[in-house]
Write a protein that holds these residues in place. Structure first.
Motif, PDB file in Angstrom:
ATOM      1  N   UNK A  98       0.918  -1.231  -0.113  1.00 33.81           N
ATOM      2  CA  UNK A  98       0.011   0.037  -0.033  1.00 33.81           C
ATOM      3  C   UNK A  98       1.090   1.270  -0.089  1.00 33.81           C
ATOM      4  N   UNK A  99       0.245   2.361  -0.290  1.00 32.53           N
ATOM      5  CA  UNK A  99       0.724   3.845  -0.261  1.00 32.53           C
ATOM      6  C   UNK A  99      -0.003   4.541   0.493  1.00 32.53           C
ATOM      7  N   UNK A 100       0.550   5.925   0.517  1.00 31.19           N
ATOM      8  CA  UNK A 100      -0.606   6.955   1.068  1.00 31.19           C
ATOM      9  C   UNK A 100      -0.502   8.194   0.135  1.00 31.19           C
ATOM     10  N   UNK A 101      -1.428   9.035   0.573  1.00 33.60           N
ATOM     11  CA  UNK A 101      -1.533  10.489  -0.405  1.00 33.60           C
ATOM     12  C   UNK A 101      -0.357  11.291   0.225  1.00 33.60           C
ATOM     13  N   UNK A 123      11.342   5.626   8.888  1.00 36.12           N
ATOM     14  CA  UNK A 123      11.380   6.684   7.941  1.00 36.12           C
ATOM     15  C   UNK A 123      11.960   5.895   6.612  1.00 36.12           C
ATOM     16  N   UNK A 124      13.122   5.164   7.112  1.00 35.72           N
ATOM     17  CA  UNK A 124      13.703   4.368   5.652  1.00 35.72           C
ATOM     18  C   UNK A 124      12.883   3.277   5.188  1.00 35.72           C
ATOM     19  N   UNK A 135       6.991   1.865   0.513  1.00 36.70           N
ATOM     20  CA  UNK A 135       5.657   2.678   0.591  1.00 36.70           C
ATOM     21  C   UNK A 135       5.542   3.919  -0.348  1.00 36.70           C
ATOM     22  N   UNK A 136       6.471   4.487  -1.081  1.00 32.11           N
ATOM     23  CA  UNK A 136       6.480   5.582  -1.537  1.00 32.11           C
ATOM     24  C   UNK A 136       5.478   5.408  -2.889  1.00 32.11           C
ATOM     25  N   UNK A 157       2.535   3.029  -7.679  1.00 28.42           N
ATOM     26  CA  UNK A 157       2.036   3.488  -9.103  1.00 28.42           C
ATOM     27  C   UNK A 157       2.847   2.449 -10.127  1.00 28.42           C
ATOM     28  N   UNK A 158       4.080   2.623  -9.966  1.00 29.03           N
ATOM     29  CA  UNK A 158       4.899   1.913 -10.984  1.00 29.03           C
ATOM     30  C   UNK A 158       4.719   0.278 -11.030  1.00 29.03           C
TER      31      UNK A 158
END
Length: 356
Positions: free
Chosen positions: A165-168, A333-334, A340-341, A346-347
């Motif tokens: 998953x990712x975030x906005x 953070x790492x 999760x970027x 999207x890629x």
């Protein structure tokens, strides 16, 4: 209408604290102008309070949405159809009807799993199992983590791609280091408020601890009067340590992450890959959580897993996190930057859709 290669059937209602539709909004906003993809928005529930509830109006609206999806399919003749799969008996029937043209006419189906209740209902429900076996034909799955991929392999015997998953990213502060409050430990919980989410256990775990402040944010879902009375009583009786602020929008959430030190996830539900944990990691907040869904894999090296939230076990976990705060925060953070970027998500998502 111009023919499209891939039809995506997704819900994109107004975001509440919750996962699947949040991810759908990101997918839609990033890919809606890509000519390879055709979106049809299937908002079966008008708002979060309608989820899992029965009404004649909802059934009529659902049938209208399904009929239009068939029309779009036959007009555009997509070679693939993408669908986040429901984990309820009613939902799987609805999904089957929604994607029926692809089942009948041989299009490839890409089914995205967003939780872990699929496996329980698959074993318990003949209806669910039968429909899923039909949907299995010429299908691939997308899972949230390696644990889910292994469960799909063992239960459904199908090829599964892992997509984290990712975030906005419009709503988070890009930080390199998180500084812990030196006078008081500030704990944070953000998600819907319900019995299964474990807020009562969390409050009981912290109410007797010293130098602790717990902030709870989230929509109070329709629950039993017993739960709501217990929750409200705990808030009132512990107002020196507990602050319940209700629903927090994206900007307020970012301020909460900035002001607090440690994120707590006491949910007893079969969670998937909670976006709020990704948000916490992006801001450098170590996490204390129960091992549900993908959470253990998500926070490896970034916090502490406990089997239940009670005062003793939570105190031990808290001492560990506080003692190792700097390294755990840096790992958070790492971990976010490496896995999760949004650009990475999207890629990988486009690669799965176009090459599966």
């Amino acid at each position: 209408m111009k023919s499209q290669n891939i039809l995506l059937l997704i819900e994109v209602p107004q975001h509440q604290h919750g996962g699947t539709t949040y991810i759908n909004n990101i997918i839609y906003s990033r890919l809606k102008n890509d000519k390879r993809f055709l979106f049809y928005i299937v908002n079966f529930s008008a708002n979060v309070s309608e989820v899992s509830k029965f009404s004649i109006q909802k059934i009529i609206r659902n049938f209208k949405i399904i009929a239009k999806s068939w029309f779009i399919f036959f007009i555009n003749k997509p070679v693939k159809v993408y669908l986040p799969l429901s984990a309820t008996k009613f939902g799987i029937v609805r999904d089957f009807l929604l994607i029926l043209p692809s089942v009948l006419f041989g299009g490839k189906k890409i089914l995205h799993l967003h939780g872990f209740t699929y496996f329980k209902i698959y074993k318990e429900s003949l209806l669910y199992r039968t429909i899923l076996r039909v949907l299995d034909i010429n299908s691939v799955y997308i899972g949230l983590c390696e644990r889910q991929r292994l469960l799909v392999d063992s239960n459904f015997k199908k090829k599964t791609f892992v997509l984290y998953n990712t975030l906005n990213e419009d709503f988070y502060f890009k930080i390199k280091k998180k500084e812990k409050n030196k006078k008081k430990i500030n704990l944070l919980y953000i998600s819907n408020i319900s019995k299964g989410k474990g807020q009562v256990d969390l409050i009981n775990s912290v109410k007797h601890l010293n130098n602790i402040k717990l902030t709870l944010a989230g929509t109070l879902l329709n629950e039993s009067k017993e739960f709501m009375d217990k929750f409200n009583k705990l808030i009132i009786n512990n107002k020196d340590k507990i602050d319940y602020i209700g629903y927090a929008d994206e900007l307020m959430k970012m301020e909460l992450f900035k002001k607090n030190d440690i994120f707590c996830m006491p949910s007893k539900l079969e969670e998937g890959s909670p976006v709020v944990i990704i948000e916490a990691m992006a801001h450098g907040l170590p996490i204390i959580a129960i091992n549900k869904g993908c959470i253990n894999e998500m926070i490896e090296g970034c916090g502490c897993i406990i089997d239940v939230f009670d005062e003793l076990k939570f105190k031990i976990a808290l001492e560990y996190v506080v003692s190792n705060y700097d390294i755990l925060s840096k790992n958070c953070i790492n971990n976010f930057n490496n896995k999760y970027k949004q650009d990475t998500f999207i890629k990988n998502f486009k690669d799965i859709l176009t090459h599966c």
